[in-house]
Design a protein around this motif. Structure first.
Motif, PDB file in Angstrom:
ATOM      1  N   GLU A  27     -11.060 -24.380   0.793  1.00  0.00           N
ATOM      2  CA  GLU A  27     -12.332 -24.497   0.068  1.00  0.00           C
ATOM      3  C   GLU A  27     -12.932 -25.856   0.422  1.00  0.00           C
ATOM      4  N   PRO A  28     -14.039 -25.905   1.162  1.00  0.00           N
ATOM      5  CA  PRO A  28     -14.594 -27.197   1.608  1.00  0.00           C
ATOM      6  C   PRO A  28     -14.947 -28.102   0.430  1.00  0.00           C
ATOM      7  N   ASN A  29     -14.630 -29.370   0.559  1.00  0.00           N
ATOM      8  CA  ASN A  29     -14.942 -30.359  -0.468  1.00  0.00           C
ATOM      9  C   ASN A  29     -16.074 -31.250   0.041  1.00  0.00           C
ATOM     10  N   ASN A  30     -17.268 -31.016  -0.459  1.00  0.00           N
ATOM     11  CA  ASN A  30     -18.446 -31.731   0.038  1.00  0.00           C
ATOM     12  C   ASN A  30     -18.383 -33.227  -0.247  1.00  0.00           C
ATOM     13  N   LEU A  35     -17.771 -38.932   1.598  1.00  0.00           N
ATOM     14  CA  LEU A  35     -17.075 -40.213   1.577  1.00  0.00           C
ATOM     15  C   LEU A  35     -16.493 -40.574   2.939  1.00  0.00           C
ATOM     16  N   ASP A  36     -15.937 -39.585   3.642  1.00  0.00           N
ATOM     17  CA  ASP A  36     -15.309 -39.880   4.933  1.00  0.00           C
ATOM     18  C   ASP A  36     -16.354 -40.230   5.991  1.00  0.00           C
ATOM     19  N   VAL A  37     -17.489 -39.534   5.977  1.00  0.00           N
ATOM     20  CA  VAL A  37     -18.564 -39.862   6.918  1.00  0.00           C
ATOM     21  C   VAL A  37     -19.128 -41.245   6.597  1.00  0.00           C
ATOM     22  N   LYS A  38     -19.311 -41.534   5.321  1.00  0.00           N
ATOM     23  CA  LYS A  38     -19.794 -42.856   4.905  1.00  0.00           C
ATOM     24  C   LYS A  38     -18.803 -43.936   5.334  1.00  0.00           C
ATOM     25  N   HIS A  39     -17.527 -43.657   5.191  1.00  0.00           N
ATOM     26  CA  HIS A  39     -16.462 -44.592   5.583  1.00  0.00           C
ATOM     27  C   HIS A  39     -16.514 -44.869   7.081  1.00  0.00           C
ATOM     28  N   TYR A  40     -16.681 -43.819   7.879  1.00  0.00           N
ATOM     29  CA  TYR A  40     -16.739 -43.981   9.338  1.00  0.00           C
ATOM     30  C   TYR A  40     -17.944 -44.828   9.751  1.00  0.00           C
ATOM     31  N   LEU A  41     -19.114 -44.497   9.206  1.00  0.00           N
ATOM     32  CA  LEU A  41     -20.335 -45.211   9.580  1.00  0.00           C
ATOM     33  C   LEU A  41     -20.298 -46.669   9.102  1.00  0.00           C
ATOM     34  N   ASN A 104      -4.986 -38.963   1.845  1.00  0.00           N
ATOM     35  CA  ASN A 104      -5.101 -37.550   1.471  1.00  0.00           C
ATOM     36  C   ASN A 104      -6.558 -37.108   1.417  1.00  0.00           C
ATOM     37  N   LEU A 105      -7.439 -38.008   0.981  1.00  0.00           N
ATOM     38  CA  LEU A 105      -8.858 -37.669   0.928  1.00  0.00           C
ATOM     39  C   LEU A 105      -9.418 -37.491   2.346  1.00  0.00           C
ATOM     40  N   LYS A 106      -9.024 -38.387   3.264  1.00  0.00           N
ATOM     41  CA  LYS A 106      -9.496 -38.268   4.643  1.00  0.00           C
ATOM     42  C   LYS A 106      -8.970 -36.987   5.284  1.00  0.00           C
ATOM     43  N   ARG A 107      -7.736 -36.632   4.957  1.00  0.00           N
ATOM     44  CA  ARG A 107      -7.169 -35.389   5.484  1.00  0.00           C
ATOM     45  C   ARG A 107      -7.936 -34.187   4.936  1.00  0.00           C
ATOM     46  N   LEU A 108      -8.269 -34.241   3.644  1.00  0.00           N
ATOM     47  CA  LEU A 108      -9.044 -33.159   3.025  1.00  0.00           C
ATOM     48  C   LEU A 108     -10.417 -33.044   3.668  1.00  0.00           C
ATOM     49  N   ALA A 109     -11.042 -34.182   3.979  1.00  0.00           N
ATOM     50  CA  ALA A 109     -12.373 -34.174   4.587  1.00  0.00           C
ATOM     51  C   ALA A 109     -12.322 -33.521   5.974  1.00  0.00           C
ATOM     52  N   ARG A 110     -11.310 -33.848   6.772  1.00  0.00           N
ATOM     53  CA  ARG A 110     -11.202 -33.246   8.109  1.00  0.00           C
ATOM     54  C   ARG A 110     -10.950 -31.748   8.021  1.00  0.00           C
ATOM     55  N   LYS A 111     -10.128 -31.340   7.079  1.00  0.00           N
ATOM     56  CA  LYS A 111      -9.895 -29.904   6.887  1.00  0.00           C
ATOM     57  C   LYS A 111     -11.193 -29.200   6.481  1.00  0.00           C
ATOM     58  N   SER A 112     -11.951 -29.852   5.603  1.00  0.00           N
ATOM     59  CA  SER A 112     -13.215 -29.265   5.149  1.00  0.00           C
ATOM     60  C   SER A 112     -14.191 -29.123   6.311  1.00  0.00           C
ATOM     61  N   ALA A 113     -14.250 -30.130   7.172  1.00  0.00           N
ATOM     62  CA  ALA A 113     -15.154 -30.084   8.324  1.00  0.00           C
ATOM     63  C   ALA A 113     -14.749 -28.963   9.282  1.00  0.00           C
ATOM     64  N   LEU A 114     -13.458 -28.830   9.555  1.00  0.00           N
ATOM     65  CA  LEU A 114     -12.976 -27.770  10.444  1.00  0.00           C
ATOM     66  C   LEU A 114     -13.235 -26.396   9.838  1.00  0.00           C
ATOM     67  N   THR A 184     -13.791 -36.788  10.944  1.00  0.00           N
ATOM     68  CA  THR A 184     -14.760 -35.946  10.227  1.00  0.00           C
ATOM     69  C   THR A 184     -16.170 -36.112  10.771  1.00  0.00           C
ATOM     70  N   TYR A 185     -16.570 -37.351  11.037  1.00  0.00           N
ATOM     71  CA  TYR A 185     -17.931 -37.592  11.522  1.00  0.00           C
ATOM     72  C   TYR A 185     -18.179 -36.875  12.840  1.00  0.00           C
ATOM     73  N   ALA A 186     -17.223 -36.957  13.768  1.00  0.00           N
ATOM     74  CA  ALA A 186     -17.390 -36.319  15.079  1.00  0.00           C
ATOM     75  C   ALA A 186     -17.547 -34.813  14.935  1.00  0.00           C
ATOM     76  N   VAL A 187     -16.773 -34.215  14.045  1.00  0.00           N
ATOM     77  CA  VAL A 187     -16.847 -32.761  13.841  1.00  0.00           C
ATOM     78  C   VAL A 187     -18.193 -32.371  13.236  1.00  0.00           C
ATOM     79  N   MET A 188     -18.623 -33.109  12.211  1.00  0.00           N
ATOM     80  CA  MET A 188     -19.864 -32.762  11.525  1.00  0.00           C
ATOM     81  C   MET A 188     -21.085 -33.092  12.369  1.00  0.00           C
ATOM     82  N   ASN A 189     -20.970 -34.057  13.276  1.00  0.00           N
ATOM     83  CA  ASN A 189     -22.103 -34.460  14.102  1.00  0.00           C
ATOM     84  C   ASN A 189     -22.352 -33.489  15.250  1.00  0.00           C
ATOM     85  N   ALA A 190     -21.395 -32.621  15.537  1.00  0.00           N
ATOM     86  CA  ALA A 190     -21.532 -31.655  16.626  1.00  0.00           C
ATOM     87  C   ALA A 190     -21.940 -30.284  16.078  1.00  0.00           C
TER      88      ALA A 190
END
Length: 208
Positions: A27-30, A35-41, A104-114, A184-190
């Motif tokens: 279940e994607p967690n928006n 947060l993960d995209v904000k963290h990357y940027l 764990n939050l970053k892992r959840l974000a990557r799973k959500s993006a995938l 997460t950013y790379a996945v969502m940016n593509a």
């Protein structure tokens, strides 16, 4: 979740890979994505901006005119922010914009993006491939065969391949990373996510 494997010519190889539902069908967690995209940027920001305040301006400290009788406001220094060339009030100072996130939050974000890429049918699995020498032309042919020549795409390799990376480096709309570099950013940016067979196990082991 089963996905057919394509070759670099865009044809079905007859094989299928099973994608782990705990990675590609959650279940994607928006909010985690945000947060993960904000963290990357934030981590990309240099934070070297700087403007001079009143105390840092070079200039005379003498009182520039008498206190009374001029008909205008009092003025004690040419460094005053109200004058051209004066210091800046509350200007930017060098700072660090980075902040920490829970693993764990970053892992959840990557799973959500995938998961979102899989749900949107923007996920493709191709057989492992390599080039004998760096060739942008060959990489463009791969993109055309997969129908990605006009789309922003992210290729995920199982292991570093310098020839494939160099072949894609001149293409603004395409990026190549390894499974361990996926974020997460790379996945969502593509628009489209292209996984090689060898990268699937790496991604799942990193996120399981």
């Amino acid at each position: 979740m089963e996905v057919k494997v394509l070759d670099i010519n865009g044809k079905d190889t007859g094989r299928k890979v099973t994608l782990n539902d705990s990675v590609f069908a959650i279940e994607p967690n928006n909010h985690a994505l945000y947060l993960d995209v904000k963290h990357y940027l934030a981590n990309q920001r240099q934070g070297t901006h700087k403007s001079k305040e009143r105390a840092e301006i070079a200039g005379s400290t003498r009182k520039i005119k008498k206190q009374k009788g001029t008909g205008t406001a009092r003025a004690g220094s040419v460094k005053s922010p109200v004058f051209v060339g004066g210091g800046r009030i509350f200007g930017p100072k060098p700072r660090n914009y980075s902040f920490k996130l829970n693993k764990n939050l970053k892992r959840l974000a990557r799973k959500s993006a995938l998961t979102l890429k899989a749900q949107e049918s923007n996920l493709v699995v191709v057989e492992d491939f390599a080039f004998e020498t760096p060739s942008t032309k060959n990489f463009i042919n791969v993109l055309k065969s997969l129908g990605l020549d006009n789309k922003k795409s992210l290729f995920v390799l199982g292991a570093a391949n310098n020839n494939v990376y160099l072949s894609s480096r001149n293409l603004k709309s395409t990026s190549v990373v390894t499974a361990s570099e996926l974020n997460t950013y790379a996945v969502m940016n593509a628009k489209s996510l292209v996984l090689t067979e060898g990268s699937v196990n790496g991604i799942e082991s990193n996120l399981s």
